[in-house]
Every structure is written in C-alpha cells, then in structure tokens.
Design an enzyme around this catalytic site. Structure first.
Site, PDB file in Angstrom:
ATOM      1  N   GLY A  55      -9.743  -4.199   2.288  1.00  0.00           N
ATOM      2  CA  GLY A  55      -8.886  -3.978   3.449  1.00  0.00           C
ATOM      3  C   GLY A  55      -9.185  -2.642   4.104  1.00  0.00           C
ATOM      4  O   GLY A  55     -10.279  -2.085   3.966  1.00  0.00           O
TER       5      GLY A  55
ATOM      6  N   THR B 159       0.862  -1.181   0.000  1.00  0.00           N
ATOM      7  CA  THR B 159       0.000   0.000   0.000  1.00  0.00           C
ATOM      8  C   THR B 159       0.891   1.221   0.000  1.00  0.00           C
ATOM      9  O   THR B 159       2.041   1.141   0.421  1.00  0.00           O
ATOM     10  CB  THR B 159      -0.833   0.017   1.302  1.00  0.00           C
ATOM     11  OG1 THR B 159      -1.619  -1.165   1.380  1.00  0.00           O
ATOM     12  CG2 THR B 159      -1.756   1.220   1.394  1.00  0.00           C
TER      13      THR B 159
HETATM   14  N1  GLY Z   1      -3.370  -2.404   4.102  1.00  0.00           N
HETATM   15  C1  GLY Z   1      -3.760  -2.871   2.852  1.00  0.00           C
HETATM   16  C2  GLY Z   1      -4.699  -4.005   2.917  1.00  0.00           C
HETATM   17  O1  GLY Z   1      -4.709  -4.748   3.862  1.00  0.00           O
HETATM   18  O2  GLY Z   1      -5.462  -4.169   1.980  1.00  0.00           O
END
Ligand code: GLY
Length: 367
Positions: free
Chosen positions: A247, A217
C-alpha cells in the site's frame, strides 16, 4: 558519518543554529525567503489509534530523543499491541494467512529516509525502517531481503499472527466466492467460539472498508521546539490482501513525507488512492505554498476524489466508496487532519496534553 551526510548535517544544523541560539527557527513562507520565528510549541499528531503513541513520543522528546526516535518509539506501542489488528503484531494477514508489514519514515534534519515492505515475522517494522535509514545506502527493502536485513540487525524473527487475527482470516476465507470450500467456525458446527468483531477493528477502521476489507495504519508526525520534524507510518496494510500487495505506507511521498523546511504529513485509509496521487508529498507541497495543514489535507483529498473514476470505486452518489485520512504538522507547529468523510478523528499532543480531535472532511457521511 559519510561526507554527504556530514555536509547535510552541517548545512541543517548551521541553518538552524543561528536562529536556535536566538530561540528562533527559519521558516519559509509562501513566495518569500526563509524567515525566523520564535520557539515552536512542540506538537505530535497521529491517526486516531495513536493516542498512546503521541503521549509516548512527546515524553521521548522531553527526555531528549531526536524527533525520529520519538515518533518511532510512539508507534512501537501500537505495533507491539496484539489488540490493534491494523498494525504490527496482531495485524490482519494476507489472503494466504501470512502477516506482511509495511513501514516508512523520514528524519527532517538529516533528510534521512528508510522503509520496508512485505516484511514477515517482525513485530515492529518501523524499527527495521529506521535501520534501513541509518545502516544502509538504500531507502526501501522488501520481502525476504528485508527480513534477512532485519535478522542481521538483531530483530527477532517470530510468529506474529495472533489467534484473533487468524480467526478473522478464517472467517474472511469462508466468505470467498460461492464454492463453499471453506466453512466459518459457526458453519462447521464445531463447538468453537463464534466469530466476533476482533478487538482493534474500531469504527474508523470499519468505516475504511474497501467493500469488505479494512485498511488500518498508524501515521505519526512531530515537530520539536527547534522546528525539526519527523514522520513515520506503519501498517499491516489491506486485510487479506493479495500476497505481495504494497500500500501507501512504505512508499516515501505517499504514506508519509517530511521536509524539514516545511512540515511532516502522512495518511491512513485506501493506500491505492494515496499512491496514485503522491498523497503525503502533495500535502507537503501545498503547505510549502503557504496552505494551512488542514486545508492542505483537504486539497490533497479533493485530488483523490478527482482521480477516482472507476465505477467499482464509486458510490451511487458518484463519490469514493472508501475513505482516506491525512494528518499534517508544519514547521511552526500548526497542525490539522482531514478525511474524505465526516466522523474521523485524530490524536494530538500539544502543550503536554494528549487528546482526540475531529478531522475536517469533504463530505458528510450519509450512512
Ligand atoms: N493505508 C494502508 C494501506 O492501504 O495499506
């Protein structure tokens, strides 16, 4: 501009206007009414894959962009990059081999927020989140509706699965279960290139394994000289996820949050842990109480540790078997980042220089 937006805009600009004329901004401190501080030193902070992004965002700010446009243009660089397999174009696909992207953002001065989830076929989902914020009365669009909205706003709908991401997915699929229905390129005996670690799967991403799959991310937060703030997060999410899985990244208050009175914050890593603890919002609320950005990130991570009770998510030492990173900047331009485990870094631009710094952490990584 609607009546409400206009009221918010006037309230915000009027509040900042008096101080700004004096080179000062109102900053609430713990237990006290707003106080005025001198000019803020602009700062942009992002996850470690955001070195070019913080550079670009600060340049945009210097060229006169709003904070929200600055951070979005910053992360666009990473979204467009086919070599980064955790974000946008080139992102790793879901279990069906389809890339589904998530993004959210907030603009402090206007209290604006927009997000998209499970968006297919658009290379830069943050731009669609920006359009949700600017051109709808909503904050979150998902799936097919999000794509139709994106098309209506002129975003090209295209194939965003790169060959590198497809090959990584083929390799993952071949490792599923024991039925042996799918073969890896190497097992097939075909004269194909052997699977190599794809570009963009850097050590931090690999360290974020949830057993076998990386979460990648980019989160990017900025404060300008008036103390105005914005935040954006964008991702392809958990690699090879169940189709439809969302997410933390597109969840306002989890993957990012921005309160123009306090600061901006966001996360990378295991999104489920961040959603369950309202991660970025928690960081902001701790900063509102006067906690420094670094300590606020650490305390929000301690909450994740306390909330991780499932055996399957714990190491033998009883600690989370995954990592989460928080990044934060407050209205005064103080910034910080922290991870559950040592070794994480973050990108920051302050005083015109972009660099990587070490994140604070809760536990020393042992392996
Ligand atoms: N932090 C990115 C996800 O878990 O989708």
């Amino acid at each position: 501009m609607s009546a409400n937006t206009r009221r918010d805009f006037l309230r915000t600009t009027t509040g900042a206007g008096v101080g700004a004329a004096l080179g000062m901004v109102p900053v609430p401190l713990a237990g006290s009414p707003a106080v005025l501080l001198r000019n803020v030193t602009p700062v942009c902070i992002a996850s470690s894959n955001g070195l070019a992004a913080v550079d670009r965002a600060m340049q945009e700010l210097a060229d006169g962009s709003y904070t929200i446009d600055a951070v979005v243009r910053g992360v666009n660089l990473v979204e467009e990059d086919p070599e980064d397999m955790s974000v946008g174009y080139g992102g790793l696909p879901n279990a069906d081999g389809v890339v589904q992207l998530d993004s959210s953002l907030m603009h402090g001065p206007t209290r604006g927020a927009g997000a998209v989830a499970c968006l297919e076929g658009v290379k830069r989902p943050s731009l669609v989140a920006l359009d949700v914020m600017r051109y709808t009365d909503h904050h979150l669009l998902v799936g097919e509706g999000a794509q139709r909205f994106a098309a209506s706003m002129g975003h090209p709908i295209e194939d965003i699965l790169t060959d590198g991401a497809r090959r990584a997915w083929v390799q993952w699929r071949a490792g599923l279960g024991s039925a042996g229905e799918y073969l890896t390129p190497a097992e097939s005996g075909e004269p194909v290139r052997p699977f190599e670690r794809p570009e963009g799967l850097d050590d931090e991403l690999l360290d974020s394994f949830d057993g076998v799959r990386p979460h990648g991310t980019i989160n990017c937060n900025i404060v300008d000289r008036n103390g105005d703030l914005s935040s954006v997060t964008t991702t392809s999410g958990l690699a090879f996820k169940i189709p439809g899985r969302v997410g933390d990244s597109p969840i306002i208050g989890a993957g990012m949050y921005c309160d123009n009175d306090v600061g901006a914050a966001g996360s990378t890593g295991r999104g489920e842990a961040v959603i369950k603890t309202c991660g970025a919002h928690t960081v902001i609320e701790l900063m509102r109480q006067g906690t420094s950005p670094t300590d606020a990130c650490l305390e929000a991570l301690r909450r994740i540790v306390r909330w991780t009770v499932e055996d399957r998510l714990l190491t033998e030492a009883g600690r989370p078997a995954f990592d989460v990173n928080y990044y934060a900047v407050n209205k005064r331009g103080e910034y910080g980042a922290a991870a559950i485990y040592s070794g994480a870094r973050f990108a920051v631009n302050v005083d015109g220089r972009s660099r990587l710094e070490d994140s604070a952490y809760l536990f020393q990584r042992t392996s």
